[in-house]
Design a protein around this motif. Structure first.
Motif, PDB file in Angstrom:
ATOM      1  N   GLU A  72       0.802  -1.228   0.000  1.00 33.39           N
ATOM      2  CA  GLU A  72       0.000   0.000   0.000  1.00 33.39           C
ATOM      3  C   GLU A  72       0.835   1.279   0.000  1.00 33.39           C
ATOM      4  OE1 GLU A  72      -3.624   0.054   2.291  1.00 33.39           O
ATOM      5  OE2 GLU A  72      -3.403  -2.077   2.742  1.00 33.39           O
ATOM      6  N   VAL A  73       2.005   1.227  -0.637  1.00 34.65           N
ATOM      7  CA  VAL A  73       2.802   2.450  -0.809  1.00 34.65           C
ATOM      8  C   VAL A  73       3.059   2.718  -2.293  1.00 34.65           C
ATOM      9  CG1 VAL A  73       3.871   2.332   1.472  1.00 34.65           C
ATOM     10  CG2 VAL A  73       4.991   1.193  -0.471  1.00 34.65           C
ATOM     11  N   GLY A  74       2.270   2.088  -3.164  1.00 33.11           N
ATOM     12  CA  GLY A  74       2.358   2.366  -4.589  1.00 33.11           C
ATOM     13  C   GLY A  74       3.304   1.498  -5.385  1.00 33.11           C
ATOM     14  N   ILE A  75       3.815   0.413  -4.803  1.00 35.56           N
ATOM     15  CA  ILE A  75       4.774  -0.430  -5.525  1.00 35.56           C
ATOM     16  C   ILE A  75       4.090  -1.169  -6.678  1.00 35.56           C
ATOM     17  CG2 ILE A  75       6.429  -2.325  -5.346  1.00 35.56           C
ATOM     18  CD1 ILE A  75       7.232   0.297  -3.965  1.00 35.56           C
ATOM     19  N   GLY A  76       2.855  -1.619  -6.466  1.00 34.10           N
ATOM     20  CA  GLY A  76       2.144  -2.286  -7.547  1.00 34.10           C
ATOM     21  C   GLY A  76       1.954  -1.375  -8.740  1.00 34.10           C
ATOM     22  N   ARG A  77       1.556  -0.138  -8.484  1.00 34.20           N
ATOM     23  CA  ARG A  77       1.387   0.845  -9.556  1.00 34.20           C
ATOM     24  C   ARG A  77       2.729   1.147 -10.232  1.00 34.20           C
ATOM     25  NH1 ARG A  77      -2.384   4.764 -11.041  1.00 34.20           N
ATOM     26  NH2 ARG A  77      -3.752   3.993  -9.397  1.00 34.20           N
ATOM     27  N   LEU A  78       3.779   1.260  -9.432  1.00 35.40           N
ATOM     28  CA  LEU A  78       5.116   1.516  -9.979  1.00 35.40           C
ATOM     29  C   LEU A  78       5.525   0.408 -10.941  1.00 35.40           C
ATOM     30  CD1 LEU A  78       7.880   3.081  -9.889  1.00 35.40           C
ATOM     31  CD2 LEU A  78       8.507   1.550  -8.004  1.00 35.40           C
ATOM     32  N   LEU A  79       5.261  -0.834 -10.578  1.00 36.31           N
ATOM     33  CA  LEU A  79       5.628  -1.966 -11.433  1.00 36.31           C
ATOM     34  C   LEU A  79       4.852  -1.943 -12.745  1.00 36.31           C
ATOM     35  CD1 LEU A  79       5.910  -4.735  -8.718  1.00 36.31           C
ATOM     36  CD2 LEU A  79       7.715  -4.142 -10.343  1.00 36.31           C
ATOM     37  N   VAL A  80       3.541  -1.676 -12.670  1.00 32.94           N
ATOM     38  CA  VAL A  80       2.747  -1.616 -13.897  1.00 32.94           C
ATOM     39  C   VAL A  80       3.258  -0.490 -14.792  1.00 32.94           C
ATOM     40  CG1 VAL A  80       0.458  -1.204 -14.856  1.00 32.94           C
ATOM     41  CG2 VAL A  80       0.710  -2.648 -12.832  1.00 32.94           C
ATOM     42  N   GLN A  81       3.567   0.651 -14.216  1.00 35.02           N
ATOM     43  CA  GLN A  81       4.108   1.767 -14.992  1.00 35.02           C
ATOM     44  C   GLN A  81       5.400   1.366 -15.699  1.00 35.02           C
ATOM     45  OE1 GLN A  81       4.460   4.717 -11.876  1.00 35.02           O
ATOM     46  NE2 GLN A  81       2.715   5.859 -12.661  1.00 35.02           N
ATOM     47  N   ASP A  82       6.253   0.636 -14.994  1.00 34.25           N
ATOM     48  CA  ASP A  82       7.542   0.262 -15.578  1.00 34.25           C
ATOM     49  C   ASP A  82       7.361  -0.773 -16.683  1.00 34.25           C
ATOM     50  OD1 ASP A  82      10.434   0.893 -15.161  1.00 34.25           O
ATOM     51  OD2 ASP A  82      10.551  -1.293 -15.019  1.00 34.25           O
ATOM     52  N   VAL A  83       6.427  -1.700 -16.496  1.00 35.44           N
ATOM     53  CA  VAL A  83       6.137  -2.673 -17.555  1.00 35.44           C
ATOM     54  C   VAL A  83       5.619  -1.951 -18.792  1.00 35.44           C
ATOM     55  CG1 VAL A  83       4.643  -4.592 -18.229  1.00 35.44           C
ATOM     56  CG2 VAL A  83       5.710  -4.579 -15.959  1.00 35.44           C
ATOM     57  N   VAL A  84       4.695  -1.012 -18.603  1.00 31.39           N
ATOM     58  CA  VAL A  84       4.154  -0.242 -19.722  1.00 31.39           C
ATOM     59  C   VAL A  84       5.262   0.530 -20.424  1.00 31.39           C
ATOM     60  CG1 VAL A  84       2.683   1.720 -20.309  1.00 31.39           C
ATOM     61  CG2 VAL A  84       1.815  -0.081 -18.826  1.00 31.39           C
ATOM     62  N   ARG A  85       6.142   1.132 -19.651  1.00 34.43           N
ATOM     63  CA  ARG A  85       7.246   1.904 -20.237  1.00 34.43           C
ATOM     64  C   ARG A  85       8.131   1.002 -21.106  1.00 34.43           C
ATOM     65  NH1 ARG A  85       8.975   3.563 -15.785  1.00 34.43           N
ATOM     66  NH2 ARG A  85       7.771   5.497 -15.774  1.00 34.43           N
ATOM     67  N   ASP A  86       8.455  -0.185 -20.588  1.00 31.81           N
ATOM     68  CA  ASP A  86       9.304  -1.118 -21.339  1.00 31.81           C
ATOM     69  C   ASP A  86       8.619  -1.567 -22.627  1.00 31.81           C
ATOM     70  OD1 ASP A  86      11.413  -3.055 -21.851  1.00 31.81           O
ATOM     71  OD2 ASP A  86      10.007  -4.583 -21.153  1.00 31.81           O
ATOM     72  N   LEU A  87       7.350  -1.938 -22.536  1.00 28.49           N
ATOM     73  CA  LEU A  87       6.639  -2.444 -23.716  1.00 28.49           C
ATOM     74  C   LEU A  87       6.381  -1.343 -24.737  1.00 28.49           C
ATOM     75  CD1 LEU A  87       4.081  -4.875 -22.040  1.00 28.49           C
ATOM     76  CD2 LEU A  87       6.236  -5.445 -23.177  1.00 28.49           C
ATOM     77  N   SER A  88       6.125  -0.116 -24.278  1.00 24.85           N
ATOM     78  CA  SER A  88       5.918   0.999 -25.209  1.00 24.85           C
ATOM     79  C   SER A  88       7.159   1.228 -26.059  1.00 24.85           C
ATOM     80  CB  SER A  88       5.564   2.274 -24.433  1.00 24.85           C
ATOM     81  OG  SER A  88       4.322   2.147 -23.784  1.00 24.85           O
ATOM     82  N   ARG A  89       8.315   1.152 -25.437  1.00 21.48           N
ATOM     83  CA  ARG A  89       9.570   1.346 -26.164  1.00 21.48           C
ATOM     84  C   ARG A  89       9.800   0.244 -27.186  1.00 21.48           C
ATOM     85  NH1 ARG A  89      12.950   2.673 -20.653  1.00 21.48           N
ATOM     86  NH2 ARG A  89      12.411   4.891 -20.501  1.00 21.48           N
TER      87      ARG A  89
END
Length: 224
Positions: free
Chosen positions: A111-128
């Motif tokens: 509950e400190v945003g790690i799940g959201r951080l991981l999804v953001q990073d996956v999206v960033r990697d796949l977008s590239r």
């Protein structure tokens, strides 16, 4: 508090919780998973899967660190590399999508945003990499508050993410089901636009030169 995500490789896979290193729910068909458990080769099978996807497709997982300590992880891969995907009633995954097939947050970092951080990073990697969408099968069953935020117990009987968590981070339902809906996150929506805007602003500001030289008097020639 510093946060960063790095790709999962055979060099850092030991940072994952033991339960994850022994989990092949997504990576093997059920009968092969049972055989691996019987013969005590679950960790070897997991490493073999990671190695194979890395060689044939590329990065397939991220580890989140908080102040250098592993705080969570996520796995993703093309549906063809994920045998369990075909067993869901809302299959198949879109032909233009990659499947998010596992995300876990260490209890100490819940509950400190790690799940959201991981999804953001996956999206960033796949977008590239030119991927158009990320999809996931969700579990629509009621879960405790912590699980709804992407954290599941080490002995959780399922590796399917809570549908509530997926919706909270931007996924939309594309195949409804009373228990196992399939959800989708388009790459050019959700988090990716924010990164593009921030990058554009940084580039713009970086091109602006500020001078502190006094202005020339009116009518005076410009300095040479």
């Amino acid at each position: 508090m510093s946060r960063e995500c790095v790709g999962i490789t055979l060099d850092n896979i030991e940072e994952l919780p033991k339960g994850c290193r022994r989990c092949v729910y997504w990576e093997l068909p059920p009968h092969l998973g049972s055989q691996a458990e019987e013969f005590g080769t679950l960790e070897l099978e997991k490493e073999a899967w990671v190695s194979g996807v890395l060689l044939e497709w590329g990065s397939c997982g991220r580890i989140a660190h908080v102040d250098g300590v592993p705080a969570g992880y996520a796995f993703y891969a093309p549906p063809a590399a994920v045998p369990r995907a075909a067993a869901f009633p809302t299959a198949p995954v879109g032909a233009d999508a990659v499947l998010l097939c596992g995300l876990h947050v260490v209890p100490d970092f819940a509950e400190v945003g790690i799940g959201r951080l991981l999804v953001q990073d996956v999206v960033r990697d796949l977008s590239r990499r030119g991927v158009k969408a990320l999809e996931a099968f969700g579990d629509a069953a009621d879960r405790p508050r912590a699980e709804a935020h992407g954290r599941t117990p080490e002995d959780s009987p399922t590796c399917v993410l809570p549908a509530a968590f997926l919706r909270a981070v931007g996924f939309k339902t594309v195949a409804p089901h009373h228990r196992w809906p399939r959800l989708r996150l388009e790459m050019r929506t959700g988090f990716s636009w924010k990164e593009d805007v921030e990058a554009a602003i940084a580039q713009l500001l970086g091109s602006v030169t500020v001078t502190t030289a006094p202005a020339a008097p009116v009518g005076a020639p410009a300095p040479r």
